[in-house]
Write a protein that holds these residues in place. Structure first.
Motif, PDB file in Angstrom:
ATOM      1  N   UNK A 153      -3.875  -9.279  -0.344  1.00 46.12           N
ATOM      2  CA  UNK A 153      -3.003  -8.565  -0.327  1.00 46.12           C
ATOM      3  C   UNK A 153      -2.673  -7.638  -1.734  1.00 46.12           C
ATOM      4  N   UNK A 154      -2.346  -8.336  -2.528  1.00 41.05           N
ATOM      5  CA  UNK A 154      -2.000  -7.086  -3.950  1.00 41.05           C
ATOM      6  C   UNK A 154      -2.911  -5.933  -3.723  1.00 41.05           C
ATOM      7  N   UNK A 155      -4.510  -6.286  -3.665  1.00 41.77           N
ATOM      8  CA  UNK A 155      -5.167  -5.210  -4.164  1.00 41.77           C
ATOM      9  C   UNK A 155      -5.192  -3.495  -3.502  1.00 41.77           C
ATOM     10  N   UNK A 156      -4.182  -3.145  -2.265  1.00 41.28           N
ATOM     11  CA  UNK A 156      -3.882  -2.461  -2.081  1.00 41.28           C
ATOM     12  C   UNK A 156      -3.102  -2.520  -1.401  1.00 41.28           C
ATOM     13  N   UNK A 157      -1.943  -3.118  -0.381  1.00 39.78           N
ATOM     14  CA  UNK A 157      -0.939  -3.185   0.474  1.00 39.78           C
ATOM     15  C   UNK A 157      -0.125  -2.492  -1.188  1.00 39.78           C
ATOM     16  N   UNK A 158       1.163  -1.455  -0.366  1.00 32.63           N
ATOM     17  CA  UNK A 158       1.605  -1.167  -1.019  1.00 32.63           C
ATOM     18  C   UNK A 158       1.523   0.196  -2.179  1.00 32.63           C
ATOM     19  N   UNK A 159       0.631   0.799  -1.641  1.00 30.45           N
ATOM     20  CA  UNK A 159      -0.632   1.246  -2.724  1.00 30.45           C
ATOM     21  C   UNK A 159      -0.594   2.610  -1.436  1.00 30.45           C
ATOM     22  N   UNK A 160      -1.323   3.711  -1.947  1.00 28.97           N
ATOM     23  CA  UNK A 160      -0.766   5.183  -1.859  1.00 28.97           C
ATOM     24  C   UNK A 160      -1.764   5.446   0.036  1.00 28.97           C
ATOM     25  N   UNK A 161      -1.514   5.023   0.750  1.00 30.28           N
ATOM     26  CA  UNK A 161      -2.539   5.713   1.910  1.00 30.28           C
ATOM     27  C   UNK A 161      -3.109   7.079   1.774  1.00 30.28           C
ATOM     28  N   UNK A 162      -3.886   7.321   2.923  1.00 31.30           N
ATOM     29  CA  UNK A 162      -3.878   8.544   2.794  1.00 31.30           C
ATOM     30  C   UNK A 162      -4.712   8.610   4.258  1.00 31.30           C
ATOM     31  N   UNK A 163      -4.168   9.904   5.399  1.00 29.90           N
ATOM     32  CA  UNK A 163      -4.515  10.021   6.667  1.00 29.90           C
ATOM     33  C   UNK A 163      -6.271  10.081   7.152  1.00 29.90           C
ATOM     34  N   UNK A 164      -6.970  10.023   7.984  1.00 32.23           N
ATOM     35  CA  UNK A 164      -7.631  10.275   8.280  1.00 32.23           C
ATOM     36  C   UNK A 164      -8.617  11.672   8.477  1.00 32.23           C
ATOM     37  N   UNK A 165      -7.507  12.357   8.679  1.00 32.86           N
ATOM     38  CA  UNK A 165      -7.787  13.744   8.210  1.00 32.86           C
ATOM     39  C   UNK A 165      -8.101  14.184   6.895  1.00 32.86           C
ATOM     40  N   UNK A 166      -7.420  14.207   6.157  1.00 33.79           N
ATOM     41  CA  UNK A 166      -7.516  14.499   4.661  1.00 33.79           C
ATOM     42  C   UNK A 166      -8.864  14.165   4.097  1.00 33.79           C
ATOM     43  N   UNK A 167      -9.071  15.603   3.395  1.00 35.39           N
ATOM     44  CA  UNK A 167     -10.281  15.232   2.695  1.00 35.39           C
ATOM     45  C   UNK A 167     -10.330  14.172   1.395  1.00 35.39           C
ATOM     46  N   UNK A 168     -10.662  13.916   1.824  1.00 37.80           N
ATOM     47  CA  UNK A 168     -11.647  12.583   0.574  1.00 37.80           C
ATOM     48  C   UNK A 168     -11.550  12.652  -0.884  1.00 37.80           C
ATOM     49  N   UNK A 169     -11.263  12.706  -1.332  1.00 39.08           N
ATOM     50  CA  UNK A 169     -10.854  12.450  -2.939  1.00 39.08           C
ATOM     51  C   UNK A 169     -11.951  11.715  -3.642  1.00 39.08           C
ATOM     52  N   UNK A 170     -12.417  12.971  -4.695  1.00 38.19           N
ATOM     53  CA  UNK A 170     -13.597  12.298  -5.221  1.00 38.19           C
ATOM     54  C   UNK A 170     -13.895  10.584  -5.658  1.00 38.19           C
ATOM     55  N   UNK A 171     -14.720  10.525  -5.961  1.00 36.64           N
ATOM     56  CA  UNK A 171     -15.325   9.256  -5.825  1.00 36.64           C
ATOM     57  C   UNK A 171     -14.086   8.171  -6.684  1.00 36.64           C
TER      58      UNK A 171
END
Length: 365
Positions: free
Chosen positions: A240-258
């Motif tokens: 849970x602490x790894x990603x929950x409560x962190x920024x989410x992105x939408x399925x259609x947003x352009x992915x950021x660099x790695x």
């Protein structure tokens, strides 16, 4: 096949991740640690054997319930060891990796290795990306207002109070793994279907046989339920602490660099060595996502390099103490839960073929 920790030039800003990887490689942090994993595996299997011996010797007693949480913690640690195996942190070759992973997952823990690898691949490829990351579209929790709008019935009610129900819901995680394993082994496509099915059936046959041979049926049921609930909470609190409560992105947003795609949605735990041991090293989630094949013994020194590099390139590096991280998680779940009242209930509809998300990138293998 492209390893997840070696992104292509098209997904990486020139020089960003390449320079970080160069520094980590020069520090010797990507080399295998066979002695470490040999000692860890030996210790965990010895602990499991000792617990089973004690369990058999104690006989039909309600005091056996005191062993159930301890067994859950050992099984959780073995599952975390399987996680490292699947990421090629232990073996480089696929054959040895698959064999060790199936033995640990299907036989020892009772979870389908093939299902978990497929699920985890997508998570590493698209962390916290709605519609792409299975961990961000889990049944138990809603992470965005859009997900809240799609809920209905009992799930809608649960979503509304998900912050208050957080820990009770985590107790169902182990049951969810059993269901996913059963469905996958019954009809899923696996690389080693016969071996996976045989070892999973053997696991549950041996577990049921041992419980009923030593305990009364009611004691056996209570032991299995308690062990499963503690295992679910343990694994849930690790992830849970790894990603929950962190920024989410939408399925259609352009992915950021790695580099940014892995760092920005991840949170590290600010904790001591014991806590990181309990968390199987996954408290260093940023480093793990950047270098999945890195042995967990190298994540701590790697964090110093990654933290400094993120400051150098102006990239946010999120860390929180254990208590603070759960406060952030519960606050985020509570905020999303409030949106349930404002969202119209979802209307069931037939799923089109195009709704099926295919794995676009292999993270574990």
């Amino acid at each position: 096949m492209t390893p997840q920790d070696t992104p292509t030039a098209a997904t990486t800003r020139p020089g960003d991740f390449a320079e970080l990887r160069r520094r980590v490689t020069e520090a010797g942090l990507l080399r295998k640690r066979p002695l470490y994993y040999t000692c860890r595996t030996t210790a965990l299997l010895a602990a499991l054997a000792l617990l089973l011996t004690w369990f058999t010797a104690l006989g039909p007693s309600w005091w056996q319930l005191a062993l159930a949480p301890v067994l859950a913690l050992v099984l959780g640690q073995l599952a975390l060891l399987g996680h490292d195996v699947a990421h090629h942190a232990v073996f480089s070759g696929r054959r040895a990796t698959d064999l060790a992973g199936i033995l640990l997952g299907n036989l020892v823990v009772g979870m389908s290795y093939g299902w978990w690898v497929s699920d985890h691949n997508r998570h590493h490829a698209h962390p916290n990306r709605a519609g792409r990351d299975p961990a961000a579209d889990a049944i138990l929790f809603v992470r965005t207002a859009e997900q809240a709008a799609r809920t209905r019935g009992l799930r809608r009610t649960v979503a509304k109070y998900q912050a208050e129900l957080f820990f009770p819901l985590l107790s169902l995680q182990a049951l969810g793994l059993v269901v996913a394993t059963t469905v996958t082994l019954a009809r899923g496509r696996l690389r080693h279907p016969v071996l996976e099915r045989t070892l999973a059936v053997l696991h549950y046959a041996l577990a049921a046989g041992l419980l009923l041979a030593v305990l009364t049926p009611l004691q056996a049921l209570a032991f299995a339920v308690l062990c499963g609930a503690v295992l679910g909470v343990y694994l849930g609190c690790i992830f849970a602490p790894n990603h929950k409560g962190m920024p989410m992105t939408g399925p259609d947003e352009a992915p950021a660099d790695y580099l940014r795609r892995q760092v920005l949605p991840s949170r590290n735990l600010r904790a001591g060595r014991f806590t990181h041991f309990v968390f199987g090293g996954l408290g260093y989630q940023i480093e793990h996502h950047l270098f999945p094949a890195m042995p967990i013994a190298a994540l701590r020194p790697a964090s110093r390099i990654v933290r400094a590099y993120c400051a150098e390139v102006g990239l946010a590096y999120s860390e929180a103490g254990l208590v603070d991280s759960f406060r952030e998680i519960l606050a985020d779940l509570r905020a999303v839960g409030r949106s349930v009242d404002a969202a119209p209930a979802a209307v069931p509809h037939a799923r089109a073929d195009g709704d099926v998300t295919r794995t676009e990138h292999e993270a574990v293998r």
